[in-house]
Design a protein around this motif. Structure first.
Motif, PDB file in Angstrom:
ATOM      1  N   VAL A 116      74.065  61.710 -58.613  1.00 46.32           N
ATOM      2  CA  VAL A 116      73.105  60.724 -59.103  1.00 46.32           C
ATOM      3  C   VAL A 116      72.049  61.458 -59.915  1.00 46.32           C
ATOM      4  O   VAL A 116      71.454  62.427 -59.429  1.00 46.32           O
ATOM      5  CB  VAL A 116      72.442  59.966 -57.936  1.00 46.32           C
ATOM      6  N   THR A 117      71.805  61.007 -61.156  1.00 42.00           N
ATOM      7  CA  THR A 117      70.808  61.654 -62.004  1.00 42.00           C
ATOM      8  C   THR A 117      69.834  60.612 -62.564  1.00 42.00           C
ATOM      9  O   THR A 117      70.187  59.455 -62.757  1.00 42.00           O
ATOM     10  CB  THR A 117      71.459  62.414 -63.174  1.00 42.00           C
ATOM     11  N   ALA A 150      67.171  49.706 -61.447  1.00 42.16           N
ATOM     12  CA  ALA A 150      68.582  49.572 -61.820  1.00 42.16           C
ATOM     13  C   ALA A 150      69.273  50.934 -61.789  1.00 42.16           C
ATOM     14  O   ALA A 150      68.617  51.989 -61.886  1.00 42.16           O
ATOM     15  CB  ALA A 150      68.718  48.960 -63.213  1.00 42.16           C
ATOM     16  N   LEU A 151      70.604  50.890 -61.668  1.00 42.34           N
ATOM     17  CA  LEU A 151      71.443  52.075 -61.702  1.00 42.34           C
ATOM     18  C   LEU A 151      72.575  51.849 -62.683  1.00 42.34           C
ATOM     19  O   LEU A 151      73.019  50.714 -62.875  1.00 42.34           O
ATOM     20  CB  LEU A 151      72.056  52.367 -60.317  1.00 42.34           C
ATOM     21  N   LEU A 152      73.080  52.913 -63.282  1.00 35.57           N
ATOM     22  CA  LEU A 152      74.230  52.846 -64.170  1.00 35.57           C
ATOM     23  C   LEU A 152      75.356  53.632 -63.515  1.00 35.57           C
ATOM     24  O   LEU A 152      75.301  54.878 -63.458  1.00 35.57           O
ATOM     25  CB  LEU A 152      73.894  53.417 -65.540  1.00 35.57           C
ATOM     26  N   ALA A 153      76.355  52.949 -62.992  1.00 34.05           N
ATOM     27  CA  ALA A 153      77.410  53.589 -62.208  1.00 34.05           C
ATOM     28  C   ALA A 153      78.695  53.713 -63.011  1.00 34.05           C
ATOM     29  O   ALA A 153      79.035  52.837 -63.803  1.00 34.05           O
ATOM     30  CB  ALA A 153      77.670  52.799 -60.931  1.00 34.05           C
ATOM     31  N   ILE A 199      79.766  59.194 -60.736  1.00 33.16           N
ATOM     32  CA  ILE A 199      78.414  59.514 -61.176  1.00 33.16           C
ATOM     33  C   ILE A 199      77.594  58.233 -61.297  1.00 33.16           C
ATOM     34  O   ILE A 199      78.122  57.161 -61.617  1.00 33.16           O
ATOM     35  CB  ILE A 199      78.394  60.278 -62.515  1.00 33.16           C
ATOM     36  N   ILE A 200      76.314  58.362 -61.007  1.00 36.54           N
ATOM     37  CA  ILE A 200      75.349  57.294 -61.235  1.00 36.54           C
ATOM     38  C   ILE A 200      74.225  57.896 -62.061  1.00 36.54           C
ATOM     39  O   ILE A 200      73.634  58.907 -61.678  1.00 36.54           O
ATOM     40  CB  ILE A 200      74.815  56.720 -59.924  1.00 36.54           C
ATOM     41  N   ALA A 201      73.968  57.305 -63.214  1.00 41.22           N
ATOM     42  CA  ALA A 201      72.966  57.840 -64.136  1.00 41.22           C
ATOM     43  C   ALA A 201      71.916  56.783 -64.436  1.00 41.22           C
ATOM     44  O   ALA A 201      72.027  55.632 -64.011  1.00 41.22           O
ATOM     45  CB  ALA A 201      73.634  58.306 -65.417  1.00 41.22           C
ATOM     46  N   ARG A 247      74.275  51.301 -52.651  1.00 33.46           N
ATOM     47  CA  ARG A 247      73.150  51.246 -53.586  1.00 33.46           C
ATOM     48  C   ARG A 247      71.804  51.224 -52.855  1.00 33.46           C
ATOM     49  O   ARG A 247      70.814  51.748 -53.366  1.00 33.46           O
ATOM     50  CB  ARG A 247      73.277  50.043 -54.522  1.00 33.46           C
ATOM     51  N   VAL A 248      71.771  50.641 -51.665  1.00 33.65           N
ATOM     52  CA  VAL A 248      70.530  50.630 -50.889  1.00 33.65           C
ATOM     53  C   VAL A 248      70.110  52.067 -50.559  1.00 33.65           C
ATOM     54  O   VAL A 248      68.932  52.428 -50.665  1.00 33.65           O
ATOM     55  CB  VAL A 248      70.698  49.804 -49.603  1.00 33.65           C
ATOM     56  N   ALA A 249      71.077  52.891 -50.172  1.00 27.76           N
ATOM     57  CA  ALA A 249      70.785  54.289 -49.852  1.00 27.76           C
ATOM     58  C   ALA A 249      70.296  55.052 -51.077  1.00 27.76           C
ATOM     59  O   ALA A 249      69.368  55.876 -50.988  1.00 27.76           O
ATOM     60  CB  ALA A 249      72.031  54.962 -49.277  1.00 27.76           C
ATOM     61  N   ILE A 250      70.897  54.778 -52.208  1.00 24.16           N
ATOM     62  CA  ILE A 250      70.507  55.489 -53.432  1.00 24.16           C
ATOM     63  C   ILE A 250      69.086  55.106 -53.846  1.00 24.16           C
ATOM     64  O   ILE A 250      68.271  55.969 -54.184  1.00 24.16           O
ATOM     65  CB  ILE A 250      71.518  55.190 -54.555  1.00 24.16           C
ATOM     66  N   PHE A 251      68.765  53.822 -53.804  1.00 18.82           N
ATOM     67  CA  PHE A 251      67.399  53.405 -54.128  1.00 18.82           C
ATOM     68  C   PHE A 251      66.401  53.991 -53.126  1.00 18.82           C
ATOM     69  O   PHE A 251      65.277  54.339 -53.494  1.00 18.82           O
ATOM     70  CB  PHE A 251      67.299  51.879 -54.144  1.00 18.82           C
TER      71      PHE A 251
END
Length: 268
Positions: free
Chosen positions: A233-234, A261-264, A253-255, A143-147
């Motif tokens: 990721v969208t 926040a993320l919705l995984a 998928i992460i939307a 999640r750190v990478a995605i943010f």
């Protein structure tokens, strides 16, 4: 390969507008607008599709679109693509390898929708929702990478920064650093351009993920699966069909990916 797509025409133009405010004031302003032109795609001399797209990275667009249409696979070499600006629009002529000719004829037949008989309708519906392969790649991003990628995406969207009218598709590494971005007025085109650019560079996802500035539609899920993307990721929400198709293909998928926040959703 005669891919002159980078210099065909500019991606944006400025037009004069009147800026009106609630207090009754007005002023003349120049506003940058994203360019959108018809792009006719031909395979082996046969017309196949016309897309409305931003006139940049057309070779990447055709390569990615060809993969999404299942006219080629990830194992095939990059297509030979010639791109021409006719003034009225752009023509992109691609040559498929000989062993893909039968697939081209089959897809052309299903895309021809002049007939409306019941059996043809059923056949076309089956072609619309075709079985997907399983995703074999795995993302190492947390999640750190995605943010981190979310926070950096805007810095890689010059067309959208100028016009406010372009989608972006980004390849981010496992550490969240953005490695490649493609922009277009169409979200599908942007993703096709990214996938095509990676295919032409023989680049793998390398434990990373795709980040899209759009909702998660089933078409984007299918493009991700066919490109063996390990994580999609969208920015906005998925449709039910998109979530179901992703689960069936083993695509996490992460939307609704926002700064707070993320919705995984992992595959079943």
């Amino acid at each position: 390969m005669n891919d002159r797509s980078e210099t065909l025409r500019p991606a944006r133009h400025s037009l004069a507008f009147s800026r009106l405010t609630p207090d009754g004031a007005s002023e003349s302003v120049d506003r940058a607008l994203a360019e959108e032109v018809p792009v006719a795609i031909e395979y082996n001399g046969a017309g196949y599709a016309v897309l409305m797209a931003t006139p940049t990275d057309i070779g990447d667009l055709v390569q990615g679109f060809s993969l999404a249409e299942r006219l080629v696979s990830r194992e095939d070499a990059s297509l030979d693509i010639d791109v021409y600006d006719t003034g009225a629009g752009i023509i992109a002529r691609a040559t498929l390898p000989p062993h893909r000719t039968d697939g081209l004829l089959e897809r052309v037949r299903h895309r021809a929708s002049e007939s409306s008989c019941g059996l043809c309708g059923i056949e076309n519906l089956e072609q619309a929702i075709r079985p997907l392969p399983r995703v074999t790649a795995t993302s190492q991003a947390d999640r750190v990478a995605i943010f981190r990628a979310l926070g950096a995406l805007g810095d890689h969207q010059p067309l959208n920064a100028a016009t406010g009218a372009a989608h972006a598709a980004a390849w981010a590494g496992a550490d969240g650093r953005i490695r490649l971005v493609r922009e277009d007025v169409g979200r599908h085109n942007a993703f096709d351009k990214l996938i095509g650019a990676m295919a032409r560079a023989d680049a793998s996802w390398d434990g990373g993920f795709a980040l899209l500035s759009s909702r998660c539609s089933y078409e984007l899920v299918e493009k991700a699966v066919l490109a063996d993307c390990p994580l999609l990721v969208t920015i906005s929400a998925p449709t039910r069909l998109a979530a179901e198709r992703a689960a069936q293909a083993g695509l996490p998928i992460i939307a609704l990916a926002r700064s707070d926040a993320l919705l995984a959703r992992d595959p079943d």
